[in-house]
Design an enzyme around this catalytic site. Structure first.
Site, PDB file in Angstrom:
ATOM      1  N   VAL C 276       0.834  -1.046   0.021  1.00 16.36           N
ATOM      2  CA  VAL C 276       0.156   0.018   0.033  1.00 16.36           C
ATOM      3  C   VAL C 276       0.927   1.313  -0.178  1.00 16.36           C
ATOM      4  O   VAL C 276       0.151   2.298  -0.089  1.00 16.36           O
ATOM      5  CB  VAL C 276      -1.010  -0.036   1.189  1.00 16.36           C
ATOM      6  CG1 VAL C 276      -1.828  -1.241   0.951  1.00 16.36           C
ATOM      7  CG2 VAL C 276      -0.241   0.017   2.574  1.00 16.36           C
ATOM      8  N   ALA C 326      14.395   5.332  -7.617  1.00 13.80           N
ATOM      9  CA  ALA C 326      15.506   5.218  -7.608  1.00 13.80           C
ATOM     10  C   ALA C 326      16.401   6.025  -8.228  1.00 13.80           C
ATOM     11  O   ALA C 326      17.510   6.726  -7.903  1.00 13.80           O
ATOM     12  CB  ALA C 326      16.144   3.697  -7.822  1.00 13.80           C
ATOM     13  N   HIS C 450      13.423   2.013 -38.196  1.00 14.00           N
ATOM     14  CA  HIS C 450      12.143   1.097 -38.579  1.00 14.00           C
ATOM     15  C   HIS C 450      12.814  -0.238 -38.691  1.00 14.00           C
ATOM     16  O   HIS C 450      13.876  -0.334 -39.230  1.00 14.00           O
ATOM     17  CB  HIS C 450      11.645   1.619 -39.840  1.00 14.00           C
ATOM     18  CG  HIS C 450      10.481   0.626 -40.415  1.00 14.00           C
ATOM     19  ND1 HIS C 450       9.459   0.893 -39.916  1.00 14.00           N
ATOM     20  CD2 HIS C 450      10.543  -0.315 -41.219  1.00 14.00           C
ATOM     21  CE1 HIS C 450       8.528  -0.256 -40.373  1.00 14.00           C
ATOM     22  NE2 HIS C 450       9.452  -0.819 -41.120  1.00 14.00           N
TER      23      HIS C 450
END
Lengths: 326, 533, 474
Positions: C276, C326, C450
């Site tokens: 939580v 972090a 691509h």
């Protein structure tokens, strides 16, 4: 030239190492210095590196440690005995003053004692009785002994080397309060810093402050605090016997005012010696009495009161102001 | 949307008005036409209405401030429109606790975060700064408030060049830290506590009575007891005169301190007396006994010139009395002819001509000393200055090339120049360039004087009054004792004589030269017909 | 030491060797400052040991297993066996390699490493208690201190972590067998990552969340993609329910929940994972010795240089505030170290990206459309659905989209939300754009390779400009 970033105690170790390498006659011994590497790690790893013929442990017997060293030294070795705390030197006092200091005279120079007696000294580390003394004055009072007190890692290695190479007995007092207080670049190869020479740590024109050992730090702090108000010169004496009188009088003649800072008690302390000599050599330049900011004439207090005993920056500043405003 | 409201023209062609009072505060809700401020024109106080429904966002003028018409005085958040965040310099607090993505930036530069908000900057909006990290760092390095920088990149993005340009264009620089406060305590050898009394005393004594010698050293060696003594006696040990030294530095012993202190006291006592007297005098003088006149203008200029001349050149004045009966007679004869020709002939032109001839024979008196180059300039032209007394003071107009001009021409010129001098229409050029000057104080009266040379000349001739005076006559009628060289043995008779006073600059001219010059001059004055030769 | 207490002096003392602390220490040492790093547990902190790294390792393993088992469409038929112990052992290996790496890096840069728990003992002084046998404790005197003590999981009352029945995220990452049934309390990023992982490993996962949706800090359309995928994996969601208590139920647990209205529900499982949120660690530092107080949320307030209210004491990372990420800690660590060394730096990051390693991943940076609007911009939005991406099709992962938010007037990129495979990587380009103050034109005109997923970024940008090729423009 490569260098390493070392604390003061690491510089002791490095100095011992270089001298052990440099001269086969050098031996290091004392309580716990061998296998244990010293209670302050001052001899860490030396036993492994040089073997028990060069680095070894002794019984708990200060008189024996010093006596043995004197004998070795008289026969040509360069012993570097350690007394674990300067407060434990007294059992060896007779050996030091009656023999180490006298042998050259007694033998009319046939025998000398090139011994370097190392001992951590000084207070501020929350230790019990006997572990905080600062009795350099006792040893400077004995002709035939040299007394050296370094204050920075670089100097420590160099002065220790010079002491070990010196043909006469040197009492090498290491200010343990600042053993790990800061790091400095120390060259890897062996070098010496001349004995008998003071070092002007900070130049100034209003007042000369003479000090040594752990007291150099609060003295420099006090001088910095007074920046802009009073121009303070700080001279680190480094060798207490023989004292660099030229440096002292040169500085005093420039400023006309002096303060001596030492943690040792006031009465009979080296502050008195400096004040008297200044009076002899430079009375006409004197503008104010020589102020001594020192430890008190009491046994060194325990833990809780330690900080009141030792001169700190504020007390030194007061002493400087007093002298300048005289 | 933010609605800015400018001070409207309140009538009568007014260009500015005073904000008398604000009727609303920031945050108040207002409705259109609701009065928000009272503004004073030169006739009346007028109410200013809100232009919109909304809330007061910002009040930009203060009560009592004179605001030009057209300037924004208040801004509103319009009702029903989203409120824009205020542009501020404070770091925006992150109000996203859970949203990792929405970190707002702390935008302000290191210092000067409180400077005026970015009016000209383009990089900041809505909590974002549009500048690459390298540009932001540069701004910090150069102490530039990035919010104030105009960006030249697309959309106003701030580039490094923009930051640099901004830094160079004299934006307010970050304050440099002041120099450390002056050390309050002086160094070593001085008395460090403030003892102004002693200092003043010794200095006053020193200044008032030069007879008390004081030293002025930076350091003095002395025994501590001596220093204490000096303090007690109230003297500055560095001021005590001494001949003794120790260790190469001045050394003072107790007796010297005592002597000096004694002398100081005596001097002060004497000084005190003088001062007391002067004070009495001054106090006794009322305004009407002393008239104060300004020393400036022409008087001052003359004064400066005189000072300069007299104090530079060593003056020696050579006096001689010349018998000028013949000159008087000659002038008599010529006077009528001169008048016919429109000239007023005085003795001055004769003197000028005679001086010129004498200068030709003794050129050293027609010279200047060039001190800079260590040279004496001997002039071979003859510009003779004639001193004129005017209301404003002494002026010396110059007759140029007097050797080329005839007697009447000189007379005319002299008269003209004198007139100009007196009515102050003379120019500086007309008074420059002289090589020798003549001053005729005799016109007023008097025999001999010691005139001051007109710098940069080296000699000046002063003429006393031409009148009859007793002269010892030789048996030979027209010969004077001087020219005959024999001692006079005759009676005392009345003859016209002209006393001469020649001042010379003894750096250049010796007394002998002066005497010889005067001899020659006297010849011509006594026998004016020599001037024809 | 035998007797006495000799202080060690240091210029910079860093407390905590997590991503904030060790980065700050290494940077400070690089800049020539005498630096000491104190850590009481393991180098790398929670991130390396119990958070980011182990979780990503398990996620990758779970993805691999699940992917292989569900690749029939590609013509691959497999039924991989999952050996949790083996997986854990591999994970540990990764963690050890990284923490060992951190230690080596610190030493190589000349940082003095001290093991123990640090506590402030007065101005300029810290006392370090060495755990276990050895030297007792020592005093370190510092000129500058950096607090990087991180955060710990929030424990809800009644659900104390025991590692057995009630798991924290740390415990959940250490399981050596896959629970058959798992209840997850909390549908935030940790809850969602772990639910997805265990669902892929074969658990029957039930997620209970107090708020109305999964990933409440993300936009609805972003969260929806992830939730739907989770549901497709078999995860059951119950929103609006708060966990109130649990009791042992056979070998496992029975968790009772309550809605706002008081309605109760119960769920049984082998274990219950409570995720939580996290709370900053400041209670073990002895902060009153230096007169420093955390705010009401437990964070240490700092200025733009990371300095707290106490001079020369800095704070970085989770302990210094949101976002508790972090990379934010590392970035702060660097700024503080450089600031102490006198460089002209400050925390002026324009945006800090975030990632959620669910399926598909989420990567976001900067402002959402609403946020941009509130900030006073006139936002223009461009979007590219992943099902229009060639590469996505070849990955057989076509859920999600790339969305960019820009300022209409200037074209500056204000933010981006990516829900897509590799979203955590894709967002890096957008973070660079936002940080640099790039415009739509800048990004749109940069040629993207691509076939890659990154093309979708370019397309979304072009979409915002109104001239996307591979998707219809608004």
């Amino acid at each position: 030239m490569s260098s390493q970033n070392l604390t003061l105690v690491q510089a002791v170790r490095d100095g011992l190492k270089c001298e052990l390498e440099h001269d086969d006659d050098v031996v290091v011994f004392g309580e716990d210095v061998g296998k244990n590497g010293g209670v302050f790690r001052a001899t860490q790893g030396l036993y492994d590196e040089f073997g028990e013929d060069r680095v070894f442990d002794t019984p708990l017997a200060e008189s024996g440690i010093v006596g043995t060293a004197i004998g070795m030294a008289a026969y040509g070795m360069k012993p570097v005995p350690e007394i674990q705390f300067s407060g434990f030197m007294y059992p060896a006092f007779d050996q030091i003053v009656s023999h180490a200091a006298r042998l050259r005279t007694r033998s009319r120079g046939r025998f000398t004692v090139p011994m370097t007696l190392r001992a951590p000294y000084g207070g501020g580390i929350r230790a019990p009785e006997h572990h905080s003394e600062s009795k350099e004055a006792i040893y400077t009072h004995e002709a035939g002994l040299k007394v050296v007190v370094p204050s920075t890692p670089y100097e420590t290695k160099g002065l220790l080397a010079a002491a070990i190479r010196d043909p006469d007995p040197v009492v090498f007092l290491e200010p343990k309060l600042i053993y790990r207080a800061f790091r400095e670049d120390v060259p890897e190869e062996p070098y010496t810093v001349e004995l008998g020479e003071a070092n002007v740590r900070r130049e100034g024109t209003d007042v000369s402050v003479f000090t040594w050992g752990a007291m150099t730090r609060p003295t420099l702090e006090a001088a910095d605090n007074l920046e802009g108000e009073i121009d303070v010169e700080v001279v680190d004496l480094r060798t207490l016997s023989p004292m660099d009188w030229d440096a002292i009088t040169d500085s005093f003649k420039k400023t006309g005012r002096a303060v001596v800072v030492h943690e040792a008690p006031k009465t009979g302390g080296l502050g008195a010696e400096i004040a008297a000599t200044i009076g002899e050599e430079a009375l006409l330049y004197q503008e104010a009495p020589v102020k001594r900011v020192t430890g008190f004439d009491t046994p060194f207090p325990l833990y809780a009161l330690e900080d009141y005993y030792m001169p700190e920056a504020a007390r030194i500043e007061d002493g400087i102001r007093e002298t300048v405003e005289y | 949307m933010v609605r800015e409201f400018k001070l409207p023209d309140v009538g009568e062609g007014l260009t500015e008005a005073e904000i008398v009072s604000w009727l609303v505060e920031v945050g108040d809700t207002v409705s259109e036409d609701q009065p928000v401020a009272e503004v004073e024109t030169d006739k009346a106080v007028v109410e200013v209405p809100a232009p919109v429904n909304g809330t007061v966002r910002e009040i930009r003028a203060e009560e009592g401030e004179m605001v030009p018409v057209g300037e924004v005085i208040i801004t509103f958040d319009v009702e029903g429109e989203p409120v824009e965040p205020m542009e501020s310099d404070e770091p925006a607090e992150s109000d996203d606790t859970e949203d990792e993505a929405g970190v707002e930036s702390a935008v302000s530069a290191v210092d000067d975060a409180d400077d005026e908000p970015a009016e000209s900057g383009t990089a900041t909006k809505g909590g974002r700064t549009f500048a690459a990290p390298s540009a932001r760092r540069l701004a910090r390095e150069l102490d530039v408030d990035i919010e104030a920088v105009e960006g030249s990149g697309p959309g106003g993005r701030v580039t490094e060049q923009d930051v640099r340009a901004h830094a160079e264009h004299g934006e307010e620089e970050a304050e440099t830290p002041d120099e450390d406060a002056e050390p309050a305590v002086k160094s070593a050898t001085r008395e460090v506590t403030d003892e102004p009394a002693e200092h003043e005393v010794t200095e006053a004594a020193g200044a008032g009575t030069p007879s008390v010698e004081s030293a002025d050293r930076d350091r003095t060696l002395a025994a501590p007891a001596t220093r204490t003594l000096a303090e007690e006696e109230g003297v500055d040990i560095d001021a005590v005169p001494t001949d003794e030294t120790r260790d190469g530095e001045a050394f003072v012993a107790p007796e010297q301190v005592r002597e000096y202190a004694e002398a100081q006291r005596a001097a002060q006592a004497a000084d005190a007396e003088t001062v007391a007297e002067a004070v009495d005098e001054v106090e006794g003088t009322e305004a009407d006994r002393v008239e104060r006149r300004p020393y400036k203008g022409i008087r001052r200029t003359i004064g400066d010139a005189m000072e300069r001349s007299k104090y530079t050149a060593p003056h020696v004045t050579h006096h001689e009395e010349v018998v000028v009966d013949d000159l008087v007679a000659t002038r008599e004869r010529l006077k009528a002819t001169a008048e016919e020709r429109g000239s007023r002939l005085t003795y001055t032109p004769f003197v000028v001509k005679a001086v010129v001839e004498a200068l030709k024979e003794h050129p050293i008196l027609n010279s200047q000393l060039d001190e800079e180059n260590d040279e004496i300039l001997v002039n071979h032209y003859y510009n003779i200055g004639i001193a004129v007394a005017t209301e404003a003071g002494l002026m010396v107009p110059v007759v140029e090339n007097a050797d080329e001009k005839g007697l009447l021409a000189i007379a005319d010129e002299v008269n003209e120049l004198a007139g100009k001098a007196r009515d102050r229409s003379i120019t500086r050029e007309e008074m420059q360039g002289g090589t020798f000057s003549i001053t005729n104080f005799g016109a007023i009266g008097g025999e001999y004087a010691t005139p001051i040379i007109n710098y940069p000349e080296t000699a000046i001739l002063g003429l006393g009054s031409l009148e009859q005076r007793p002269v010892v006559e030789d048996s030979g009628a027209s010969e004077t004792p001087r020219t005959s060289g024999e001692a006079a043995s005759g009676e005392v008779v009345a003859k016209h004589t002209l006393p001469l006073s020649l001042s010379i600059d003894h750096r250049v001219i010796d007394g002998a030269d002066a005497a010889r010059f005067v001899d020659t001059l006297a010849d011509y004055l006594e026998n004016p017909e020599l001037l024809l030769l | 030491m035998v007797v006495g207490d000799i202080s060690t002096g240091t210029e910079v003392l860093v407390i905590g060797a997590g991503p904030g602390g060790y980065v700050a220490a290494i940077r400070a040492a690089q800049l020539g400052l005498d630096t000491t790093l104190v850590e009481r547990d393991a180098y790398g902190g929670v991130c390396l040991n119990r958070g980011c790294i182990p979780s990503k390792a398990l996620i990758t393993a779970a993805d691999t297993a699940h992917g292989a088992a569900h690749a029939e469409e590609m013509g691959i038929h497999a039924d991989p066996a999952v050996d949790m112990k083996g997986m854990q052992s591999w994970k540990e290996g990764v963690v050890d390699q990284l923490t060992g790496g951190v230690e080596k890096l610190c030493k190589a840069n000349g940082v003095n490493l001290v093991e123990g728990t640090a506590e402030f003992a007065g101005e300029g002084r810290v006392r370090v208690a060495h755990g276990g046998e050895g030297q007792g404790s020592e005093t370190i005197e510092y000129e500058h201190a950096i607090v990087a003590t991180g955060s710990r999981p929030i424990q809800i009352p009644g659900f104390e972590f025991d590692g057995e029945h009630v798991l924290s995220s740390k415990d959940a990452l250490d399981l050596d067998s896959v629970p058959e049934e798992l209840v997850v309390v909390g549908a935030g990023y940790i809850g969602m990552e772990l639910s997805t992982t265990y669902a892929k490993l074969g658990s029957d996962v039930t997620v209970v969340e107090m708020l109305d949706g999964a990933l409440p800090s993300y936009e609805n359309d972003v969260a929806r993609v992830v939730r739907k995928r989770a549901e497709a994996l078999g995860v059951e969601f119950h929103f609006g329910e708060g966990a109130s208590e649990w009791e042992p139920h056979g070998e496992g647990v029975r968790v009772t929940t309550e809605t706002d209205d008081g309605e109760e529900a119960a769920y049984t499982a082998d274990k219950v994972l409570v995720a939580v949120g996290r709370t900053p660690v400041t209670d073990t530092l002895g902060l009153d010795a230096i007169g420093l107080e955390p705010d009401e949320d437990g964070f240490l307030a700092t200025d733009e240089f990371g300095e707290t209210d106490v001079e020369n004491v800095y704070a970085v990372g989770d302990v210094a505030g949101e976002p508790m990420l972090a990379h934010k800690a590392s970035a702060e660590g660097e700024v503080v170290a450089e600031h102490i060394a006198g460089e002209p730096v400050a925390m002026d990051f324009q945006a800090i990206p975030a990632a959620v390693f669910t399926d598909p991943e989420i990567g976001t940076v900067g402002m959402t459309e609403d946020e941009a609007d509130e900030a006073g911009f006139d936002p223009v939005v461009g979007q590219m659905p992943m099902n229009a991406s060639g590469r996505a099709l070849t990955l057989a992962e076509t859920d999600g989209f790339v969305r960019v938010v820009a300022d209409e007037e200037t074209g500056f990129l204000l933010g981006a939300q990516v829900v897509a495979p590799e979203a955590s990587e894709l967002v890096a380009e957008l973070a660079l754009a936002v940080e640099m103050g790039a415009t739509l034109e800048d990004v749109g005109r940069t040629v993207h390779t691509h076939p890659t997923l990154s093309e979708a970024v370019m397309e979304a940008v072009k979409n915002a400009q109104g001239h996307a090729i591979h998707t219809l423009n608004r």
